[in-house]
Design an enzyme around this catalytic site. Structure first.
Site, PDB file in Angstrom:
ATOM      1  N   ASP A   1      67.966  14.590  68.199  1.00  0.00           N
ATOM      2  CA  ASP A   1      67.858  14.837  69.272  1.00  0.00           C
ATOM      3  C   ASP A   1      67.990  16.505  69.349  1.00  0.00           C
ATOM      4  O   ASP A   1      67.424  17.667  68.728  1.00  0.00           O
ATOM      5  CB  ASP A   1      68.877  14.150  69.943  1.00  0.00           C
ATOM      6  CG  ASP A   1      69.573  14.411  71.312  1.00  0.00           C
ATOM      7  OD1 ASP A   1      68.671  14.293  72.615  1.00  0.00           O
ATOM      8  OD2 ASP A   1      69.973  15.364  72.102  1.00  0.00           O
ATOM      9  N   ARG A   2      69.541  16.816  69.530  1.00  0.00           N
ATOM     10  CA  ARG A   2      69.805  18.796  69.152  1.00  0.00           C
ATOM     11  C   ARG A   2      69.629  18.860  68.070  1.00  0.00           C
ATOM     12  O   ARG A   2      69.484  19.860  67.801  1.00  0.00           O
ATOM     13  CB  ARG A   2      70.393  18.668  70.424  1.00  0.00           C
ATOM     14  CG  ARG A   2      71.157  18.306  72.112  1.00  0.00           C
ATOM     15  CD  ARG A   2      69.754  18.293  72.402  1.00  0.00           C
ATOM     16  NE  ARG A   2      69.711  20.122  73.150  1.00  0.00           N
ATOM     17  CZ  ARG A   2      68.324  20.573  73.639  1.00  0.00           C
ATOM     18  NH1 ARG A   2      67.427  19.959  74.212  1.00  0.00           N
ATOM     19  NH2 ARG A   2      68.913  22.182  73.935  1.00  0.00           N
TER      20      ARG A   2
ATOM     21  N   HIS B   1      66.279   6.012  72.115  1.00  0.00           N
ATOM     22  CA  HIS B   1      66.426   7.154  71.954  1.00  0.00           C
ATOM     23  C   HIS B   1      67.307   7.199  70.568  1.00  0.00           C
ATOM     24  O   HIS B   1      67.389   7.463  69.783  1.00  0.00           O
ATOM     25  CB  HIS B   1      67.031   7.890  73.232  1.00  0.00           C
ATOM     26  CG  HIS B   1      66.897   9.713  72.276  1.00  0.00           C
ATOM     27  ND1 HIS B   1      66.774  10.227  72.229  1.00  0.00           N
ATOM     28  CD2 HIS B   1      68.040   9.852  72.391  1.00  0.00           C
ATOM     29  CE1 HIS B   1      66.376  11.494  71.670  1.00  0.00           C
ATOM     30  NE2 HIS B   1      68.345  11.497  72.511  1.00  0.00           N
TER      31      HIS B   1
END
Length: 302
Positions: free
Chosen positions: A110-111, A280
């Site tokens: 993710d980030r 996710h």
């Protein structure tokens, strides 16, 4: 931290001073160094189900990004500079040098994957191998933001709104938002994939005003400077020079927006990758599948 469970037995804890404040890191294992970077809305704790297996082959350095977990949360200022992935990459290089690692492999989710590919792009001599988990590049996200993608990834525009709108809305019930986000982005659409001890860590680190501001600044930087950095790289024909592997959840957002590998080829023409059965949060939903996919890649000599 003392009242929270230690999910990394045998790992050392470090606070490393950088030009933008202290970063919290854990280190353990043996072998070539591997930097692990978490994503939103989590912390370094998200790696706890994978750490033991990875540590059999690598010295793991597991960081909290600026504004997350136990790392410092600087003010974003007017230009969101501390939360650009370029600034994060610079801090991570500084921290890794202080930990004794000038060159290393990197895996980000993710980030953290966005900070990771920016680090590999801006500091190409530093990264031996790169693994990006459940993302496509920031450029592809914004330039392909159609109706379906905007509904799937609503938080990209919501959290990037000018201060103080998202901060005030999140502050009304931050733990509800945290848990709703974790549940709704998982493949099971509930909190079952998450160890209750890990959830306690996420709750403890999420709700303070400086953390909420930092997370919004992260997304504001993504909508402005991070996007601009990707656009400049693509216009100039710059690409990632290190071998790169993409892994994504077969029920995650990247899998619902076309071929993730095709989206990556503008920045990494030789990228390889595959899905795993997860939403996710694949490191907690399918940790063994992720480790099985990444270990052969990390072991391969360049």
């Amino acid at each position: 931290m003392s009242e929270l469970a230690d999910l990394f037995p045998g790992f050392a804890a470090h606070h490393v001073d950088t030009q933008a404040g202290r970063l919290f890191l854990r280190q353990g294992g043996q072998g070539k160094p591997l930097l692990l970077l978490h994503g939103f809305p989590q912390s370094h704790v998200m790696w706890h189900k994978m750490a033991a297996r990875l540590a059999e082959h690598h010295t793991l350095i597991i960081a909290d990004l600026p504004g997350y977990g136990w790392s410092a949360a600087p003010s974003g200022g007017e230009n969101h500079m501390p939360y650009t992935k370029r600034a994060m990459a610079t801090l991570l290089v500084e921290a890794m040098e202080k930990m004794g690692h000038a060159r290393f492999s990197l895996m980000g989710h993710d980030r953290g994957a966005r900070a990771g590919y920016r680090l590999a792009m801006d500091h190409p001599g530093r990264v031996e191998r790169l693994v990006v988990l459940d993302i496509v590049p920031t450029h592809a996200m914004w330039h392909r933001m159609d109706r379906a993608r905007a509904l799937q990834a609503y938080h990209w525009s919501f959290l990037a709104q000018p201060r103080p709108l998202p901060e005030k809305l999140l502050a009304a019930d931050p733990i509800w938002y945290l848990e709703w986000t974790l549940a709704s982005w998982s493949g099971t659409r509930n909190l079952k994939p998450f160890d209750p001890r890990a959830l306690a860590h996420y709750r403890a680190a999420f709700g303070s005003p400086d953390r909420l501001h930092a997370m919004c600044e992260d997304y504001r930087a993504g909508a402005t400077q991070d996007l601009g950095h990707d656009e400049a790289d693509i216009a100039a024909g710059r690409i990632l020079l290190c071998p790169t592997l993409a892994i994504w959840g077969d029920a995650g957002i990247p899998s619902r927006g076309g071929d993730p590998l095709e989206a990556w080829r503008a920045l990494s023409p030789g990228i390889t990758g595959q899905p795993v059965p997860a939403g996710h949060f694949l490191c907690e939903e399918a940790p063994d599948a992720v480790v099985d996919a990444v270990l052969p890649f990390l072991r391969t000599e360049a």
